[in-house]
Design a protein around this motif. Structure first.
Motif, short mmCIF file in Angstrom:
data_model
loop_
_atom_site.label_atom_id
_atom_site.label_comp_id
_atom_site.label_asym_id
_atom_site.label_seq_id
_atom_site.Cartn_x
_atom_site.Cartn_y
_atom_site.Cartn_z
N UNK A 107 0.84 -1.20 0.00
CA UNK A 107 0.00 0.00 0.00
C UNK A 107 0.87 1.25 0.00
N UNK A 108 1.92 1.23 0.83
CA UNK A 108 2.84 2.37 0.88
C UNK A 108 3.63 2.49 -0.42
N UNK A 109 4.11 1.35 -0.93
CA UNK A 109 4.93 1.35 -2.14
C UNK A 109 4.17 1.90 -3.33
N UNK A 110 2.88 1.59 -3.43
CA UNK A 110 2.09 1.98 -4.59
C UNK A 110 1.27 3.25 -4.37
N UNK A 111 1.57 4.00 -3.34
CA UNK A 111 0.70 5.16 -3.03
C UNK A 111 0.68 6.20 -4.14
N UNK A 112 1.75 6.28 -4.92
CA UNK A 112 1.77 7.25 -6.03
C UNK A 112 1.73 6.57 -7.39
N UNK A 113 1.51 5.26 -7.42
CA UNK A 113 1.54 4.53 -8.68
C UNK A 113 0.24 4.72 -9.46
N UNK A 114 0.36 4.81 -10.77
CA UNK A 114 -0.82 4.98 -11.62
C UNK A 114 -1.59 3.68 -11.77
N UNK A 115 -0.89 2.57 -11.62
CA UNK A 115 -1.53 1.26 -11.75
C UNK A 115 -0.80 0.29 -10.83
N UNK A 116 -1.46 -0.77 -10.51
CA UNK A 116 -0.84 -1.78 -9.64
C UNK A 116 -1.30 -3.17 -10.03
N UNK A 117 -0.54 -4.21 -9.64
CA UNK A 117 -0.96 -5.59 -9.91
C UNK A 117 -2.15 -6.00 -9.04
N UNK A 118 -2.76 -7.10 -9.40
CA UNK A 118 -3.79 -7.75 -8.58
C UNK A 118 -3.07 -8.59 -7.53
N UNK A 119 -3.53 -8.52 -6.28
CA UNK A 119 -2.88 -9.22 -5.17
C UNK A 119 -3.78 -10.34 -4.68
N UNK A 120 -3.21 -11.54 -4.59
CA UNK A 120 -3.95 -12.74 -4.21
C UNK A 120 -3.24 -13.41 -3.03
N UNK A 121 -4.02 -13.96 -2.11
CA UNK A 121 -3.45 -14.75 -1.02
C UNK A 121 -4.42 -15.86 -0.64
N UNK A 122 -4.04 -16.69 0.31
CA UNK A 122 -4.90 -17.79 0.72
C UNK A 122 -4.16 -18.71 1.67
N UNK A 123 -4.59 -19.96 1.71
CA UNK A 123 -4.04 -20.96 2.64
C UNK A 123 -3.51 -22.16 1.86
N UNK A 124 -2.46 -22.78 2.41
CA UNK A 124 -1.82 -23.89 1.74
C UNK A 124 -2.57 -25.21 1.94
N UNK A 125 -3.49 -25.28 2.89
CA UNK A 125 -4.18 -26.55 3.14
C UNK A 125 -5.38 -26.39 4.04
N UNK A 126 -5.59 -27.39 4.89
CA UNK A 126 -6.73 -27.40 5.80
C UNK A 126 -6.58 -26.29 6.83
N UNK A 366 -12.03 -15.24 -13.59
CA UNK A 366 -12.90 -14.16 -14.06
C UNK A 366 -12.73 -12.91 -13.23
N UNK A 367 -12.60 -13.06 -11.91
CA UNK A 367 -12.37 -11.90 -11.06
C UNK A 367 -11.06 -11.20 -11.41
N UNK A 368 -10.02 -11.99 -11.60
CA UNK A 368 -8.71 -11.41 -11.93
C UNK A 368 -8.76 -10.71 -13.28
N UNK A 369 -9.46 -11.31 -14.25
CA UNK A 369 -9.59 -10.68 -15.57
C UNK A 369 -10.27 -9.32 -15.45
N UNK A 370 -11.33 -9.26 -14.63
CA UNK A 370 -12.01 -7.99 -14.43
C UNK A 370 -11.13 -6.96 -13.76
N UNK A 371 -10.38 -7.38 -12.77
CA UNK A 371 -9.49 -6.45 -12.07
C UNK A 371 -8.35 -5.98 -12.95
N UNK A 372 -7.80 -6.89 -13.79
CA UNK A 372 -6.74 -6.48 -14.70
C UNK A 372 -7.26 -5.48 -15.73
N UNK A 373 -8.52 -5.64 -16.12
CA UNK A 373 -9.10 -4.68 -17.05
C UNK A 373 -9.29 -3.31 -16.45
N UNK A 374 -9.36 -3.26 -15.10
CA UNK A 374 -9.57 -1.98 -14.41
C UNK A 374 -8.33 -1.56 -13.62
N UNK A 375 -7.18 -2.19 -13.89
CA UNK A 375 -6.05 -2.03 -12.99
C UNK A 375 -5.62 -0.58 -12.82
#
Length: 452
Positions: A107-126, A366-375
C-alpha cells in the motif's frame, strides 16, 4: 481480460516455506487464462523456514527466476523491477503476519503509482486453527482464496462478523490435487503414513505412532509400509519439527517391509493403497484420487491435532481397526464440500478429470480478468487492520519485517537490489543452522529437564 493479457501474464510469488512456495506457484499457474504464457518470478522470504535447494527440487515447480529476499527487498523489486515491465499478479504465499506486513508495505509502495498488480493470497491446506486471526491478517488482498465451499462460507462469515468487506473471498480448490484415480490394489499392497512436522507435538505421541506403524508392518509382512517424511533433519517446512521421526526411528529395529521415504506426495500416492495420517493435507490429495484414506483417532479427535476437521468424513479410524483390515469409505457429501473432486463426481475413471478440476478456478480467473481490465482504477489496498483499528497489534507485526506503522521500510532495513556477499551468505547459513540445531536438539533437552 484484455486481449494483450491473454498472451502473457507476469506473476510474482512471495513464499516463506517449501509448502507455501508449492501452493503459491501452482496457484499462479491455475489462475492463468487458457493459452496464456506465464512468466513466473519466485521470491523466497528470508527466515527460519526458507527452503533449501533439495526442498525446492522436491516441490518440482519451475520458475523463470528465483531469489531470496527480505520484505523490504521484495517491495522494491515489485516497484522498481529492472525489466521495467510491471507485474500483472502477485501471489502472497505467507503466514498470516507476513501477508499483513506485505499488504501494508505494498500500500505504501504503490501510493503514487498509476496502476498496480492484482494481489492474491490464501491458505496452503486445511484451516483448522486460528481461523479468525489468520483471516483478518489476510484481509486487504484483492482475492482471498478459499480451498473449498466450506472454507468460503466460513471465511465470509468471519469477515462479515467484524464488519469487513467479504467480497475478496473466492472459492477455488487446492492447486496440487490431481493424478490418476485409484483403480485397485497394487502388488505389494502399500500402506503410507503421511507424517507432519508439528502434529502430534510430544515425543510420547510421536513415538506411539511410530511404534504402531512398526506393529502394522509386522502384522502384515506381505505389505509394503512407507513412512512419508516432509523434510530431512536440519530442514524446516511450514511448521517447526522438534522431534523428526528419523531420529526416533534410529533407536528402533524396523521390519524389512517398512521404509522411510521422501519425494513428491503425488508420486507416492501413485502406489498407495491406504493413506494414513493424523490430519495432513495429504488426506485431501488421496481422497481426490479416491485412494482409501484413514484419519487416526488413536490420540483423540482434538482441535490441537486438526483431525476434528474430518468429523463427518467417514475417514476416522484407529490403528486397531486398520490392523484388522478396515478400509474407511468417505462420505461423498463431505468430500464435495472440501473442494475434493469438484462438483461431487462419483468415483470412476473420470473422477479426477482435469476438466472438472480446472473449473474450480474459473471464478477466480474471471475476477482477476475484471481487475486487470480496471487495474488503472484499482483502489489502494485496504487491510482490516490499521494503526487506528489495531494500534497495539499492527505495529509489532510490521516491525518484524522491518516496516514502520505506515508500511514504509524502517531505517536499517536490508537494502534491495544487492546480492549478499560471500561473508554475509556464510553468516546467514550458519545462523540458520544454529537456529535449527537449537530447535531440534537443544530445546527438547531443556524441555525434558524442566519436566524432571
Amino acid at each position: 481480460m484484455p486481449a494483450s493479457a491473454t498472451k502473457s501474464l507476469r506473476v510474482a510469488v512471495l513464499a516463506d516455506s517449501d509448502t507455501r512456495w508449492k501452493w503459491g506457484a501452482l496457484t499462479a499457474q491455475r489462475l492463468a487464462p487458457a493459452g496464456a504464457a506465464v512468466r513466473l518470478d519466485g521470491y523466497l522470504l528470508r527466515g527460519r523456514a526458507t527452503p533449501t535447494p533439495r526442498q525446492l527440487t522436491e516441490v518440482g515447480v519451475r520458475a523463470d527466476s528465483l531469489r531470496e529476499v527480505s520484505a523490504a527487498e521484495f517491495l522494491r523489486a515489485v516497484r522498481e523491477d529492472p525489466a521495467a515491465e510491471p507485474y500483472d499478479l502477485l501471489v502472497l504465499a505467507l503466514v498470516g503476519g507476513g501477508v499483513q506486513a506485505v499488504l501494508h508495505g505494498l500500500r505504501h509502495t504503490w501510493q503514487d503509482a498509476a496502476r498496480r498488480p492484482v494481489v492474491v493470497t490464501g491458505y496452503v491446506g486445511v484451516v483448522y486453527e486460528k481461523l479468525t486471526d489468520g483471516l483478518l491478517l489476510r484481509h486487504g488482498a484483492d482475492l482471498v482464496l478459499a480451498n473449498s465451499r466450506q472454507d468460503a462460507e466460513r471465511f465470509r462469515a468471519v469477515y462479515e462478523g467484524v464488519g469487513a468487506d467479504a467480497a475478496a473471498v473466492t472459492e477455488v480448490a487446492l492447486p496440487f490435487l490431481g493424478g490418476a484415480p485409484y483403480t485397485g490394489a497394487h502388488e505389494p499392497y502399500t500402506v503410507v503414513f503421511a507424517a507432519q512436522p508439528s502434529v502430534p507435538e510430544s515425543r510420547r505421541d510421536r513415538a506411539y505412532l511410530l511404534e504402531r506403524l512398526i506393529r502394522h508392518a509386522r502384522l502384515h509382512p506381505g505389505r509394503e509400509v512407507l513412512l512419508k517424511l516432509r523434510s530431512k533433519p536440519g530442514e524446516h517446512t511450514t511448521h517447526i519439527e522438534e522431534l523428526p521421526y528419523q531420529k526416533l526411528a534410529r533407536k528402533l529395529t524396523l521390519p524389512p517391509n517398512l521404509r522411510l521415504v521422501y519425494g513428491h506426495m503425488g508420486e507416492v500416492l501413485d502406489r498407495t493403497d491406504l493413506l494414513v495420517t493424523v490430519s495432513s493435507t495429504a488426506a485431501l490429495e488421496a481422497l481426490h484420487r479416491r485412494v482409501p484414506t484413514a484419519v487416526l483417532t488413536d490420540l483423540g479427535v482434538r482441535e490441537t491435532l486438526g483431525n476434528h476437521h474430518f468429523t463427518g468424513s467417514g475417514c476416522l479410524a484407529s490403528w486397531d481397526q486398520l490392523d484388522a483390515g478396515h478400509r474407511p469409505v468417505p462420505e461423498e457429501d463431505w468430500v464435495a464440500r472440501q473442494g475434493v473432486a469438484p462438483g461431487g463426481e462419483a468415483a470412476g475413471p473420470d473422477a479426477c478429470g482435469e476438466d472438472s478440476y480446472a473449473g474450480a478456478f474459473e471464478e477466480a480467473r474471471e475476477k482477476i480478468a475484471g481487475l486487470l481490465g480496471e487495474r488503472g482504477a484499482l483502489p489502494p489496498l485496504a487491510p482490516y487492520y490499521t494503526p487506528a483499528t489495531a494500534p497495539g497489534y499492527l505495529p509489532g507485526l510490521l516491525a518484524r519485517h522491518h516496516l514502520g506503522p505506515d508500511g514504509a521500510p524502517l531505517p536499517g532495513a536490508p537494502a534491495a537490489g544487492r546480492e549478499p556477499g560471500a561473508v554475509r551468505r556464510t553468516v546467514r547459513r550458519a545462523a540458520r543452522g544454529a537456529y535449527r540445531h537449537g530447535v531440534q536438539r537443544v530445546a527438547p533437552v531443556i524441555r525434558r529437564m524442566g519436566e524432571l
